[in-house]
Design an enzyme around this catalytic site. Structure first.
Site, PDB file in Angstrom:
ATOM      1  CB  SER A 146      -0.827  -0.011   1.289  1.00 61.20           C
ATOM      2  OG  SER A 146      -1.479   1.212   1.514  1.00 61.20           O
ATOM      3  CE1 TYR A 159      -4.614  -2.033   5.159  1.00 60.40           C
ATOM      4  CE2 TYR A 159      -3.531   0.109   5.043  1.00 60.40           C
ATOM      5  CZ  TYR A 159      -4.124  -0.974   4.417  1.00 60.40           C
ATOM      6  OH  TYR A 159      -4.218  -0.995   3.038  1.00 60.40           O
TER       7      TYR A 159
HETATM    8  N1  LIG Z   1      -8.577   0.474  -1.435  1.00 63.50           N
HETATM    9  C1  LIG Z   1      -7.439   1.146  -1.301  1.00 63.50           C
HETATM   10  O1  LIG Z   1      -7.380   2.357  -1.511  1.00 63.50           O
HETATM   11  C2  LIG Z   1      -6.179   0.425  -0.906  1.00 63.50           C
HETATM   12  C3  LIG Z   1      -5.012   1.181  -0.754  1.00 63.50           C
HETATM   13  C4  LIG Z   1      -3.839   0.536  -0.446  1.00 63.50           C
HETATM   14  C5  LIG Z   1      -3.814  -0.842  -0.295  1.00 63.50           C
HETATM   15  N2  LIG Z   1      -4.946  -1.570  -0.440  1.00 63.50           N
HETATM   16  C6  LIG Z   1      -4.878  -3.026  -0.277  1.00 63.50           C
HETATM   17  O2  LIG Z   1      -5.573  -3.681  -1.319  1.00 63.50           O
HETATM   18  C7  LIG Z   1      -6.070  -4.931  -0.865  1.00 63.50           C
HETATM   19  C8  LIG Z   1      -7.544  -5.055  -1.212  1.00 63.50           C
HETATM   20  O3  LIG Z   1      -8.255  -4.087  -0.457  1.00 63.50           O
HETATM   21  P1  LIG Z   1      -9.618  -3.421  -0.927  1.00 63.50           P
HETATM   22  O4  LIG Z   1      -9.475  -1.979  -0.616  1.00 63.50           O
HETATM   23  O5  LIG Z   1      -9.996  -3.849  -2.271  1.00 63.50           O
HETATM   24  O6  LIG Z   1     -10.596  -4.040   0.196  1.00 63.50           O
HETATM   25  P2  LIG Z   1     -12.091  -4.619   0.143  1.00 63.50           P
HETATM   26  O7  LIG Z   1     -12.526  -4.663   1.571  1.00 63.50           O
HETATM   27  O8  LIG Z   1     -12.943  -3.893  -0.827  1.00 63.50           O
HETATM   28  O9  LIG Z   1     -11.864  -6.101  -0.407  1.00 63.50           O
HETATM   29  C9  LIG Z   1     -11.176  -7.064   0.347  1.00 63.50           C
HETATM   30  C10 LIG Z   1     -11.708  -8.446   0.010  1.00 63.50           C
HETATM   31  O10 LIG Z   1     -10.963  -9.375   0.804  1.00 63.50           O
HETATM   32  C11 LIG Z   1     -11.869 -10.333   1.334  1.00 63.50           C
HETATM   33  N3  LIG Z   1     -11.320 -10.919   2.550  1.00 63.50           N
HETATM   34  C12 LIG Z   1     -11.291 -10.388   3.797  1.00 63.50           C
HETATM   35  N4  LIG Z   1     -10.761 -11.263   4.657  1.00 63.50           N
HETATM   36  C13 LIG Z   1     -10.433 -12.357   3.949  1.00 63.50           C
HETATM   37  C14 LIG Z   1      -9.845 -13.610   4.281  1.00 63.50           C
HETATM   38  N5  LIG Z   1      -9.518 -13.893   5.545  1.00 63.50           N
HETATM   39  N6  LIG Z   1      -9.636 -14.511   3.310  1.00 63.50           N
HETATM   40  C15 LIG Z   1      -9.994 -14.251   2.020  1.00 63.50           C
HETATM   41  N7  LIG Z   1     -10.563 -13.091   1.635  1.00 63.50           N
HETATM   42  C16 LIG Z   1     -10.782 -12.159   2.599  1.00 63.50           C
HETATM   43  C17 LIG Z   1     -13.155  -9.552   1.586  1.00 63.50           C
HETATM   44  O11 LIG Z   1     -14.282 -10.432   1.687  1.00 63.50           O
HETATM   45  C18 LIG Z   1     -13.192  -8.643   0.366  1.00 63.50           C
HETATM   46  O12 LIG Z   1     -13.886  -9.242  -0.696  1.00 63.50           O
HETATM   47  C19 LIG Z   1      -5.788  -4.981   0.642  1.00 63.50           C
HETATM   48  O13 LIG Z   1      -4.635  -5.752   0.878  1.00 63.50           O
HETATM   49  C20 LIG Z   1      -5.531  -3.524   0.992  1.00 63.50           C
HETATM   50  O14 LIG Z   1      -4.705  -3.374   2.108  1.00 63.50           O
HETATM   51  C21 LIG Z   1      -6.149  -0.963  -0.722  1.00 63.50           C
END
Ligand SMILES: NC(=O)c1ccc[n+]([C@@H]2O[C@H](COP(=O)([O-])OP(=O)(O)OC[C@H]3O[C@@H](n4cnc5c(N)ncnc54)[C@H](O)[C@@H]3O)[C@@H](O)[C@H]2O)c1
Length: 286
Positions: A146, A159
């Site tokens: 991230s 986090y």
């Molecule tokens: N959205 C952002 O702006 C952002 C920024 C930086 C990093 N990230 C990273 O991107 C990745 C995805 O995040 P997102 O924002 O799309 O989140 P999100 O919450 O929209 O999606 C996450 C998905 O992971 C699934 N999940 C949760 N726990 C789980 C488990 N134990 N096993 C399997 N699946 C599981 C959830 O059901 C969900 O479908 C994460 O690692 C997050 O840290 C996101």
């Protein structure tokens, strides 16, 4: 080579594919002509996405998998190989957020972040890498760090710690792959900036102590979301950068790149962390 030339015809396994960035990566992988294995704990979400992709003529398979459970991730790897085929792209994407002062954080919430964000990535590497190495054909591993993997932010310590950990793990893994001479394995770190998703809604908070501080941080992050990038557009950028052979895959190169430069400056000047006077993300500029 562009992303289509690099990835078309291969199998992509994406954890956390039920929402947000994972779903965006899955949709774009399918668009590029990949077979997509959708893994998530949300069975309904991945079944709906499988149907959506199948209706568009793509080959998609949904497999219920909790990345916290090493046996479940082994089973995901086994079923993928047996029923779908060798893996060209593994995306360790599943991740969760946590808000609040570290000293107020319930032990279970701390454990949730470590188990999903850090151990989940490790389980993916252990379950998939050996056969990807053995196959001897070009293959890619993306781990979701991230912008928080290079920044430090109060009220999100578990986090942020987890994303620094994933970045370090990924950098070490890239060195190990080089050391062992597995030149066909491409390890890459994904550093999203702000991408529309459910992550702040599903985030843990605190039950005792300064509950308001935790909730205001969640609201501040939800404000950012209003100006965040569409996950499909983010996926397009990430796939193209990966095909170009970059190590750091940045959804918003300028925004994330500035945070990387700031981190480098803090470390080289050896100065103590300082609270920001203005937010890093200015929705007006995005
Ligand atoms: N959205 C952002 O702006 C952002 C920024 C930086 C990093 N990230 C990273 O991107 C990745 C995805 O995040 P997102 O924002 O799309 O989140 P999100 O919450 O929209 O999606 C996450 C998905 O992971 C699934 N999940 C949760 N726990 C789980 C488990 N134990 N096993 C399997 N699946 C599981 C959830 O059901 C969900 O479908 C994460 O690692 C997050 O840290 C996101």
């Amino acid at each position: 080579m562009d992303a289509r030339e690099t990835f078309a015809g291969g199998v992509a396994v994406i954890t956390g594919a039920g929402a947000g960035i994972g779903a965006g990566l899955a949709r774009h992988a399918a668009r590029l002509g990949m077979t997509v294995v959708l893994a998530d704990i949300d069975a309904g979400a991945i079944a709906a996405l499988r149907d959506e992709l199948s209706e568009r003529g793509a080959h998609a398979v949904d497999i219920l998998c909790d990345v916290r459970d090493p046996a479940a991730v082994e089973e995901l790897a086994h079923r993928t190989r047996a029923d779908v085929g060798p893996v060209r792209l593994l995306v360790n994407n599943a991740g969760v957020e946590q808000f609040g002062y570290l000293w107020d954080t319930p032990v279970a919430n701390w454990q949730r972040v470590v188990d999903i964000n850090v151990s989940g990535v490790f389980h993916g590497i252990r379950a998939f890498l050996p056969s990807m190495i053995e196959d001897g054909t070009p293959a890619w591993v993306w781990n979701l760090s991230s912008i928080g993997g290079v920044a430090v932010v109060p009220l999100q310590a578990p986090y942020i710690m987890s994303k620094h950990a994933v970045l370090a793990l990924t950098e070490c893994l890239a060195l190990e792959v080089q050391l062992a001479g597995h030149d066909h394995i491409h390890v890459q770190a994904v550093l999203p900036g702000a991408v529309t998703s459910n992550i702040f809604e599903s985030a843990g908070g605190v039950t005792d102590g300064d509950v308001d501080a935790a909730e205001s941080q969640r609201l501040a992050m939800l404000d950012i979301k209003a100006a965040a990038m569409d996950p499909l557009a983010a996926a397009e950028v990430v796939f193209e950068q990966a095909a170009q052979g970059r190590f750091y895959l940045l959804t918003q190169p300028e925004y994330v790149g500035n945070a990387m430069a700031e981190r480098a400056e803090v470390l080289t000047s050896q100065r103590a962390p300082m609270l920001r006077t203005k937010p890093r993300f200015d929705p007006a500029q995005h």
